[in-house]
Design a protein around this motif. Structure first.
Motif, PDB file in Angstrom:
ATOM      1  N   ALA A 192     -17.438  25.428  15.036  1.00  0.00           N
ATOM      2  CA  ALA A 192     -16.145  26.011  15.402  1.00  0.00           C
ATOM      3  C   ALA A 192     -16.073  27.438  14.870  1.00  0.00           C
ATOM      4  O   ALA A 192     -16.006  27.651  13.663  1.00  0.00           O
ATOM      5  CB  ALA A 192     -15.005  25.170  14.838  1.00  0.00           C
ATOM      6  N   ASP A 206     -18.253  20.708  13.760  1.00  0.00           N
ATOM      7  CA  ASP A 206     -17.352  19.716  14.346  1.00  0.00           C
ATOM      8  C   ASP A 206     -18.041  18.470  14.851  1.00  0.00           C
ATOM      9  O   ASP A 206     -17.390  17.582  15.373  1.00  0.00           O
ATOM     10  CB  ASP A 206     -16.550  20.347  15.480  1.00  0.00           C
ATOM     11  CG  ASP A 206     -15.343  21.116  14.973  1.00  0.00           C
ATOM     12  OD1 ASP A 206     -15.008  20.994  13.782  1.00  0.00           O
ATOM     13  OD2 ASP A 206     -14.732  21.847  15.772  1.00  0.00           O
ATOM     14  N   ARG A 251     -14.353  18.662   5.553  1.00  0.00           N
ATOM     15  CA  ARG A 251     -15.036  19.072   6.775  1.00  0.00           C
ATOM     16  C   ARG A 251     -16.307  19.800   6.373  1.00  0.00           C
ATOM     17  O   ARG A 251     -16.314  20.562   5.426  1.00  0.00           O
ATOM     18  CB  ARG A 251     -14.152  19.988   7.606  1.00  0.00           C
ATOM     19  CG  ARG A 251     -12.936  19.270   8.154  1.00  0.00           C
ATOM     20  CD  ARG A 251     -12.285  20.118   9.201  1.00  0.00           C
ATOM     21  NE  ARG A 251     -11.227  19.353   9.821  1.00  0.00           N
ATOM     22  CZ  ARG A 251     -10.170  19.895  10.379  1.00  0.00           C
ATOM     23  NH1 ARG A 251     -10.031  21.191  10.400  1.00  0.00           N
ATOM     24  NH2 ARG A 251      -9.256  19.145  10.930  1.00  0.00           N
ATOM     25  N   THR A 276     -19.276  22.545   6.522  1.00  0.00           N
ATOM     26  CA  THR A 276     -19.410  23.942   6.929  1.00  0.00           C
ATOM     27  C   THR A 276     -20.854  24.404   6.793  1.00  0.00           C
ATOM     28  O   THR A 276     -21.625  23.856   6.000  1.00  0.00           O
ATOM     29  CB  THR A 276     -18.531  24.884   6.079  1.00  0.00           C
ATOM     30  OG1 THR A 276     -18.955  24.820   4.723  1.00  0.00           O
ATOM     31  CG2 THR A 276     -17.058  24.531   6.182  1.00  0.00           C
ATOM     32  N   ARG A 325     -17.046  25.859  10.434  1.00  0.00           N
ATOM     33  CA  ARG A 325     -16.888  24.408  10.412  1.00  0.00           C
ATOM     34  C   ARG A 325     -17.812  23.759  11.437  1.00  0.00           C
ATOM     35  O   ARG A 325     -17.908  24.201  12.577  1.00  0.00           O
ATOM     36  CB  ARG A 325     -15.434  24.061  10.717  1.00  0.00           C
ATOM     37  CG  ARG A 325     -15.092  22.601  10.487  1.00  0.00           C
ATOM     38  CD  ARG A 325     -13.628  22.318  10.769  1.00  0.00           C
ATOM     39  NE  ARG A 325     -13.396  22.321  12.199  1.00  0.00           N
ATOM     40  CZ  ARG A 325     -12.471  23.061  12.814  1.00  0.00           C
ATOM     41  NH1 ARG A 325     -11.697  23.865  12.136  1.00  0.00           N
ATOM     42  NH2 ARG A 325     -12.342  22.998  14.126  1.00  0.00           N
TER      43      ARG A 325
END
Length: 186
Positions: free
Chosen positions: A95, A78, A160, A162, A76
């Motif tokens: 992350a 962030d 989110r 990636t 991910r």
């Protein structure tokens, strides 16, 4: 200062191209980025560990054993982060899951002379910027489309971004070559 040997996680071809697109967006906005680095082995990556001492066969075997089961690994993104002091790097902050953090710590512990500072997983977009130029880079990247990668939905919390790492390689600065360690790391 001598160049450091490094173990690097490399991105999938799709995400490699997306990061290169972000490098180019910075260049198009007048901000020097890693697009200027023309080394034949240079590509977007996440550094796992570094040392002035080359990793021996035991370290490379440990790295392979620890990382191969994890790859490919979606990570991910962030947001953006500034790293450094008077001159800073702008990077996508990544992350890493616990398994990746454990693998990184074990490889660092096994590697003689490895940098033991806390690991901050990131993909560097620009380096050696003044704070003013870093602010311009942050503004430019914030108004751009973002990391432009795949998105995943996590428990209804929204999408989110990636990036997928698909391989681990060893950068040997003494010979200016890379060698695959785990996964697809060409």
């Amino acid at each position: 200062m001598s160049r450091q040997h490094a173990l690097e996680l490399v991105l999938s071809p799709e995400d490699d191209a997306r990061v290169r697109g972000r490098w180019q967006a910075l260049e198009d906005g007048g901000i020097p980025s890693l697009a200027r680095h023309q080394g034949r082995t240079h590509r977007p990556h996440l550094t796992v560990a570094t040392s002035q001492i080359a990793p021996d066969a035991d370290v490379l075997r440990a790295a392979q054993d620890l990382w191969a089961p994890l790859l490919p690994l979606p990570l991910r993104v962030d947001g953006l982060v500034l790293l450094g002091g008077r001159r800073v790097s702008v990077a996508d902050l990544v992350a890493a899951p616990l398994e990746a953090r454990v693998a990184q710590a074990r490889v660092t512990h096994a590697w003689s002379g490895a940098d033991e500072r806390p690991w901050i997983p990131h993909v560097t977009l620009a380096t050696r910027l003044s704070l003013a130029r870093a602010g311009e880079a942050l503004e430019l990247l914030a108004t751009a489309a973002g990391p432009e990668s795949r998105t995943e939905t996590h428990d209804g919390a929204g999408a989110r971004t990636t990036l997928t790492v698909q391989g681990l390689r060893w950068w040997d600065p003494d010979h200016e070559v890379v060698a695959p360690v785990a996964g697809v790391a060409a």
